[in-house]
Design an enzyme around this catalytic site. Structure first.
Site, mmCIF file in Angstrom:
data_model
loop_
_atom_site.group_PDB
_atom_site.id
_atom_site.type_symbol
_atom_site.label_atom_id
_atom_site.label_comp_id
_atom_site.label_asym_id
_atom_site.label_seq_id
_atom_site.Cartn_x
_atom_site.Cartn_y
_atom_site.Cartn_z
ATOM 1 N N LYS A 200 -105.817 52.151 90.278
ATOM 2 C CA LYS A 200 -105.739 53.619 90.271
ATOM 3 C C LYS A 200 -104.309 54.145 90.182
ATOM 4 O O LYS A 200 -104.002 55.202 90.704
ATOM 5 C CB LYS A 200 -106.425 54.208 91.508
ATOM 6 C CG LYS A 200 -107.847 53.734 91.714
ATOM 7 C CD LYS A 200 -108.429 54.311 92.978
ATOM 8 C CE LYS A 200 -109.738 53.634 93.315
ATOM 9 N NZ LYS A 200 -110.318 54.102 94.565
ATOM 10 N N ASP A 235 -114.420 53.152 99.978
ATOM 11 C CA ASP A 235 -114.919 54.528 99.897
ATOM 12 C C ASP A 235 -116.400 54.594 99.563
ATOM 13 O O ASP A 235 -117.131 55.433 100.097
ATOM 14 C CB ASP A 235 -114.107 55.371 98.898
ATOM 15 C CG ASP A 235 -114.039 54.760 97.500
ATOM 16 O OD1 ASP A 235 -114.498 53.620 97.305
ATOM 17 O OD2 ASP A 235 -113.498 55.429 96.602
#
Length: 499
Positions: A200, A235
């Site tokens: 990311k 997450d």
């Protein structure tokens, strides 16, 4: 509602010959040539893009099947396939009986969030929640391990200092926190995990191979913060736990935001690589790390060039195709090629268009929501973001059409990935998924805020499953589920919890 996308022919566009740099990341000086018909300039590029990004049903079927096969390989042995299929070490989900004050730290993108949750047990459930979000500077995302975790611990310390009268921590108890860490880790227990690699856009030095809980504990100690990490979760695992807390039918969770990932509830006896642990019958949550998937994806020259110039070439191809961090950059690269061979944006190449990642996914979303006749919002974005002094109406339409191609492909591929997970679960459970209500919990800004992407994803799921099976699948948005889920898992794994 979907933005109107014009399909009328593109008016005559003069061609600009471009001295190539060998990359869509930038351009050299443009030299005007004689005007030619649009079919030799922008139109063929757009037609080719549409064809390559169409993601028709046969392509989606191959992707879904390959996803399921990759999952089986990853469960058989570590390193056996692209998907890591990481066990979460969560063997029981929150029941609703949890009580007390718990914190959560959610690190998974360009921001981190800190939350506190007051739990009231079966009758009161979640009494109160508070949170704060902090942007992570680019230099921290590319700095050292100590820089990153000190920055996080400092923000957490400031948040803890704002506890009010509604917060009740029993005397003698240490504060406990669930740490949502949304990067690939080799999780060794519920409260420890070794970072495999950053994704990311993060490139923090010195962290790979280290226990991220130990890194956070050391930073909290440097801040004088007396707090214990009682659960390390991804997450998606946090999202699944948070959604399952309210709805027992939640079996899958997917994050579609800056990055992307998915997890699901897996029977422990169907995990060959864990059989030596003698876990017996039961369930656990498997973190697929599906961003690393690449088998059978319909890629273009723009995807390949972006990947070649990324900080992790050859890796996270699915993430680079469907997640929010990259969609705007793919569109930018298409527009660069169009501007190189035409005067789509005027007589000179817009210098800002040469800047990688200057065009972001929220800009694409705003352009696709523009339903005005003159596409005024599109004109503003082209002017403000990439420096086009006067974008013609045909140029604005092209920008919307290119955006739609990339967003449609991304949404449909995300839908195929979801179906791959569901079909793998169906095969394992011998008909227990499609024969009953099954919920897929969704979180992330891309899914939440981009209606066209969301619609394309759901359409792909419905196409692949057909009306009979898709009627049993519910896709629900779970707002901020990962943070609350981490706090709930911290409570479920508290050292003070009744044994």
């Amino acid at each position: 509602m979907s933005a109107a996308v014009a399909s009328s022919p593109i008016p005559a566009i003069a061609v600009v010959q471009q001295q190539r740099r060998g990359s869509r990341g930038g351009c050299a000086a443009a030299v005007r040539c004689s005007a030619v018909a649009p079919t030799s300039a922008v139109a063929p590029i757009l037609a080719d893009l549409r064809q390559r990004c169409a993601a028709p049903l046969p392509v989606l079927r191959r992707v879904a099947d390959a996803m399921a096969a990759g999952m089986r390989a990853g469960l058989a042995a570590d390193g056996a396939g692209e998907l890591k299929m990481i066990p979460s070490h969560v063997y029981s989900l929150p029941t609703g009986n949890e009580t007390g004050l718990f914190y959560a730290l959610d690190l998974g993108g360009t921001n981190f969030r800190v939350l506190r949750v007051q739990l009231g047990g079966k009758d009161k459930r979640i009494i109160d929640t508070e949170f704060e979000q902090v942007s992570i500077p680019n230099e921290i995302m590319h700095g050292t391990t100590e820089d990153l975790f000190d920055f996080i611990a400092s923000g957490l310390s400031r948040f803890v200092a704002t506890e009010g009268d509604k917060c009740h921590l029993p005397q003698g108890r240490k504060r406990e926190i669930g740490f949502t860490f949304s990067f690939p880790v080799n999780q060794t227990s519920i409260d420890s995990g070794i970072l495999i690699k950053w994704t990311k856009g993060f490139a923090v030095s010195g962290t790979a191979g280290k226990d991220v809980v130990a890194c956070l504990n050391a930073a909290m100690e440097r801040q004088g913060l007396d707090m214990r990490v009682s659960a390390l979760v991804n997450d998606t695992v946090g999202t699944l736990a948070g959604a399952h807390y309210w709805d027992d039918d939640v079996m899958v969770a997917v994050i579609l935001g800056t990055g992307t990932n998915a997890c699901y509830i897996q029977r422990t006896e169907a995990i060959p690589k864990l059989q030596h642990l003698k876990l017996g019958t039961g369930n656990t949550i498997i973190n697929t790390e599906w961003g690393a998937f690449s088998d059978g994806l319909p890629l273009t020259e723009f995807d390949r060039e972006m990947d070649d110039e990324s900080i992790n070439p050859g890796e996270q191809i699915f993430e680079k195709t469907i997640s929010g961090m990259y969609l705007g950059e793919i569109v930018r690269r298409v527009l660069v090629k169009m501007a190189e061979v035409s005067d789509l944006f005027g007589h000179s190449f817009p210098k800002k268009l040469a800047e990688p990642f200057v065009l972001r996914t929220p800009h694409l979303c705003a352009m696709q929501q523009d339903n005005s006749d003159n596409l005024g919002e599109v004109e503003s974005i082209l002017s403000d973001i990439i420096g086009v002094s006067q974008a013609s109406l045909p140029a604005r339409r092209v920008a919307v059409q290119v955006s739609d191609c990339i967003i449609r492909r991304g949404g449909r591929l995300a839908g195929a990935g979801i179906v791959g997970i569901l079909e793998k679960m169906e095969n394992d459970s011998e008909g227990q998924i499609f024969g009953r209500r099954t919920v897929v919990a969704m979180d992330g800004g891309l899914y939440e805020k981009y209606p066209q992407y969301r619609r394309y994803m759901k359409e792909a799921v419905a196409e692949l499953l057909g009306p009979g099976q898709s009627n049993h699948i519910t896709i629900e948005h779970t707002k901020d589920g990962s943070g609350i889920g981490a706090a709930l898992l911290a409570a479920a794994n508290s050292k003070y919890a009744p044994q």
